[in-house]
Design an enzyme around this catalytic site. Structure first.
Site, PDB file in Angstrom:
ATOM      1  N   HIS A  65     -60.872 -10.834  85.971  1.00 42.73           N
ATOM      2  CA  HIS A  65     -62.153 -11.506  85.767  1.00 42.73           C
ATOM      3  C   HIS A  65     -62.068 -12.478  84.589  1.00 42.73           C
ATOM      4  O   HIS A  65     -62.445 -13.650  84.694  1.00 42.73           O
ATOM      5  CB  HIS A  65     -63.242 -10.444  85.530  1.00 42.73           C
ATOM      6  CG  HIS A  65     -64.588 -11.016  85.201  1.00 42.73           C
ATOM      7  ND1 HIS A  65     -65.002 -11.223  83.906  1.00 42.73           N
ATOM      8  CD2 HIS A  65     -65.590 -11.443  85.989  1.00 42.73           C
ATOM      9  CE1 HIS A  65     -66.214 -11.753  83.917  1.00 42.73           C
ATOM     10  NE2 HIS A  65     -66.604 -11.896  85.169  1.00 42.73           N
ATOM     11  N   ARG A 171     -65.771 -19.279  95.597  1.00 47.78           N
ATOM     12  CA  ARG A 171     -65.863 -17.804  95.692  1.00 47.78           C
ATOM     13  C   ARG A 171     -67.339 -17.444  95.548  1.00 47.78           C
ATOM     14  O   ARG A 171     -67.864 -17.414  94.429  1.00 47.78           O
ATOM     15  CB  ARG A 171     -65.091 -17.149  94.557  1.00 47.78           C
ATOM     16  CG  ARG A 171     -63.589 -17.259  94.633  1.00 47.78           C
ATOM     17  CD  ARG A 171     -63.000 -16.591  93.392  1.00 47.78           C
ATOM     18  NE  ARG A 171     -61.594 -16.295  93.508  1.00 47.78           N
ATOM     19  CZ  ARG A 171     -60.619 -16.993  92.900  1.00 47.78           C
ATOM     20  NH1 ARG A 171     -60.926 -18.037  92.163  1.00 47.78           N
ATOM     21  NH2 ARG A 171     -59.366 -16.636  93.038  1.00 47.78           N
ATOM     22  N   GLU A 355     -53.946 -13.854 103.314  1.00 44.48           N
ATOM     23  CA  GLU A 355     -53.695 -13.126 102.064  1.00 44.48           C
ATOM     24  C   GLU A 355     -53.195 -11.713 102.313  1.00 44.48           C
ATOM     25  O   GLU A 355     -53.088 -10.914 101.385  1.00 44.48           O
ATOM     26  CB  GLU A 355     -54.917 -13.143 101.141  1.00 44.48           C
ATOM     27  CG  GLU A 355     -56.236 -12.790 101.778  1.00 44.48           C
ATOM     28  CD  GLU A 355     -57.431 -12.973 100.851  1.00 44.48           C
ATOM     29  OE1 GLU A 355     -57.259 -13.232  99.659  1.00 44.48           O
ATOM     30  OE2 GLU A 355     -58.557 -12.852 101.352  1.00 44.48           O
ATOM     31  N   CYS A 441     -55.127 -21.527  97.755  1.00 47.18           N
ATOM     32  CA  CYS A 441     -56.233 -21.449  96.798  1.00 47.18           C
ATOM     33  C   CYS A 441     -56.072 -20.297  95.814  1.00 47.18           C
ATOM     34  O   CYS A 441     -56.947 -20.030  95.017  1.00 47.18           O
ATOM     35  CB  CYS A 441     -57.569 -21.368  97.529  1.00 47.18           C
ATOM     36  SG  CYS A 441     -57.714 -19.905  98.557  1.00 47.18           S
TER      37      CYS A 441
HETATM   38  C1  PEP Z   1     -56.458 -14.942  96.522  1.00 46.46           C
HETATM   39  O1  PEP Z   1     -56.400 -13.757  96.864  1.00 46.46           O
HETATM   40  O2  PEP Z   1     -55.453 -15.622  96.272  1.00 46.46           O
HETATM   41  C2  PEP Z   1     -57.756 -15.620  96.395  1.00 46.46           C
HETATM   42  C3  PEP Z   1     -57.839 -16.912  96.186  1.00 46.46           C
HETATM   43  O3  PEP Z   1     -58.868 -14.855  96.439  1.00 46.46           O
HETATM   44  P1  PEP Z   1     -59.351 -13.883  95.240  1.00 46.46           P
HETATM   45  O4  PEP Z   1     -58.528 -14.215  94.041  1.00 46.46           O
HETATM   46  O5  PEP Z   1     -60.787 -14.164  95.063  1.00 46.46           O
HETATM   47  O6  PEP Z   1     -59.070 -12.529  95.816  1.00 46.46           O
HETATM   48 MG    MG Z   2     -58.114 -12.826  97.709  1.00 48.73          MG
END
Ligand code: PEP
Ligand code: MG
Length: 487
Positions: A65, A171, A355, A441
């Site tokens: 975070h 997000r 992912e 991303c």
């Molecule tokens: C990721 O998993 O790379 C992503 C962009 O999503 P998050 O970091 O919000 O899980």
């Molecule tokens: Mg993710």
């Protein structure tokens, strides 16, 4: 130097140590500069983070975070300094051989991960004409597009000013970190019945819609990818007894009842738990609310700007085509309703994040439904290595020190393993859907080493936090030169 951690967000800062967000806010009112020092941060800390010059956490990785939020704010941050310990009872920061008290001065360097005692001389960077010139060269040469990860209008504006070519990841759960919004989000998470959840969602809908309208307006003419809610529960539910009582009061719940709900929702591995598309399949009212907010905002922004808006809706944590089928069907249904109600035709895309290793391997099947792929390399790294992105900082430094691994795979993409999955997904996805748009991303989208790999794999764009857009553009241009292909 009193410690060293992960270079989570660039820039340097000096200030007095404070251990709570309240102290940071109070200090800011008195005009004092502080560094917020926490074991890890949570959504409650957002005000403290805004008030501080920099953030230091003793736990957490590059995607914690603190790291993600600080990068979004352009605030220096060093994370996961395992050699430091926060003693909240005595309000001390304990380093090997040194004890520092609240009010003592430290400096952090978010580019190197160093933590130093005392003030350090700083030089404010200035943007000279050279910067513009190099950016212009980079823009002329690079093949890959550079988008931004942004959820607030302020982030989007900053990114656009740096020349971001759209939003690659919004997000949506981060839209509720600020102010009183988190209460409605928590109400939605802990709801026991569909009716209660709908009531909470109805509070979220207008906030979400208004934000989307603003994002579409700021980014008009550029693509905007909005990801459906993906809230790992541990990031949204309070942990300490004090916090639980406080949040229960805000929600107007009996603390005992609230504790029972938290217990019922407890997960041993929240990162592998009830998150992403799983949440939307269990509770379709969530995707329905979000799709409505997106489409109604698209209509409103199109009317205001006079230009059509084509939202890209992204479904997280997909491993099975059937998951995407189910969620996409809900989205399409809401689109039909909003089109009928508004009388305006809305073009939109539904895509998925890649992912999970299963999604990468089954990309040819998933691409039958997904209209674009965006690699979520934070989770893809976590799930490929089987290493928790929140806990890896406790052993990765030792791994690197002992030469077991050369680089932190959460910082620089693992070319051989995670990279092979990325390549497999690209090839298989494009076999089913030629020209399938591919982006990245995860936090690697702002890392020059990883950006060079993305060029080799033929991705269409990288997406990174606003303040990393210039370095991403430069790295993309260098990658184009190295790999010899032009846009
Ligand atoms: C990721 O998993 O790379 C992503 C962009 O999503 P998050 O970091 O919000 O899980
Ligand atoms: Mg993710």
């Amino acid at each position: 130097m009193i410690g060293s951690g992960l270079p989570a967000s660039p820039g340097a800062a000096s200030g007095e140590i404070v251990f709570t967000s309240e102290s940071a806010v109070a200090a800011e009112k008195e005009g004092r500069k502080v560094i917020l020092v926490r074991t890890e941060t949570s959504p409650e800390d957002i005000h403290g983070m805004h008030a501080a010059q920099g953030i230091l956490t003793t736990r957490g990785g590059m995607t914690s975070h603190a790291a993600v939020v600080a990068r979004g704010m352009g605030l220096p941050c060093v994370c996961g300094v395992g050699s430091l310990r926060v003693d909240m009872r005595n309000r001390e920061l304990i380093a090997p051989g040194v004890k520092l008290k609240e009010g003592d001065i430290i400096s952090i360097d978010g580019s190197s991960g160093h933590v130093l005692k005392g003030y350090q001389p700083m030089l404010q960077p200035e943007l000279s004409g050279d910067f513009e010139r190099i950016m212009a060269w980079a823009d002329r040469i690079r093949r890959m597009r550079v988008r931004t990860n942004a959820e607030t209008p302020a982030d989007a504006r900053a990114a656009r000013a740096f020349g971001a070519e759209g939003i690659g990841l919004c997000r949506t759960e981060h839209m509720f970190f600020e102010g009183d919004r988190i209460a409605a989000m928590r109400e939605m998470i802990i709801a026991e019945t569909v009716d209660k959840r709908r009531a909470a969602l109805n509070k979220l809908l207008p906030m979400q819609k208004d934000d989307f309208v603003e994002l579409f307006e700021i980014m008009h003419g550029l693509p905007v990818t909005i990801r459906l809610l993906d809230p790992p529960l541990h990031e949204f539910l309070p942990k300490s007894e004090e916090e639980i009582d406080e949040v229960a009061a805000t929600l107007g719940m009996e603390p005992i009842h609230f504790r029972e709900r938290i217990e019922a929702l407890h997960e041993f591995n929240p990162m592998l738990g009830h998150r992403g598309c799983r949440l939307h399949i269990s509770h379709p009212e969530i995707v329905e609310m979000q799709a409505r907010a997106i489409f109604e905002a698209a209509v409103e922004a199109a009317r205001k700007t006079g230009e059509p808006v084509e939202p890209e809706i992204m479904v997280p944590v997909v491993g099975l085509k059937s998951e995407l089928d189910y969620v996409k069907a809900r989205i399409d249904e809401v689109a039909r309703s909003v089109i009928a109600e508004s009388g305006l035709k809305i073009a939109y895309l539904v895509g998925t994040m890649i992912e999970l290793p299963r999604a990468a391997l089954r990309a040819h099947v998933i691409a039958e439904v997904a209209e674009f792929f965006s690699y979520g390399t934070n989770d893809l790294t976590q799930t490929t290595f089987g290493m928790s992105r929140d806990d890896a900082s406790s052993f990765l430094p030792t791994y690197m020190q002992k030469g077991i691994i050369e680089r932190d795979p959460f910082v620089n993409l693992d070319f051989d393993g995670v990279g092979e999955l990325i390549q497999i997904a690209a090839e298989r996805g494009r076999r089913t859907r030629p020209g399938l748009k591919l982006g990245i991303c995860g936090e690697h989208g702002g890392d020059p080493v990883s950006i060079n790999y993305c060029e080799q794999w033929g991705l269409d764009y990288v997406s990174c936090s606003p303040f990393r857009v210039p370095i991403a553009k430069l790295a993309a241009a260098q990658a184009t030169i190295r790999n010899g292909k032009k846009r």
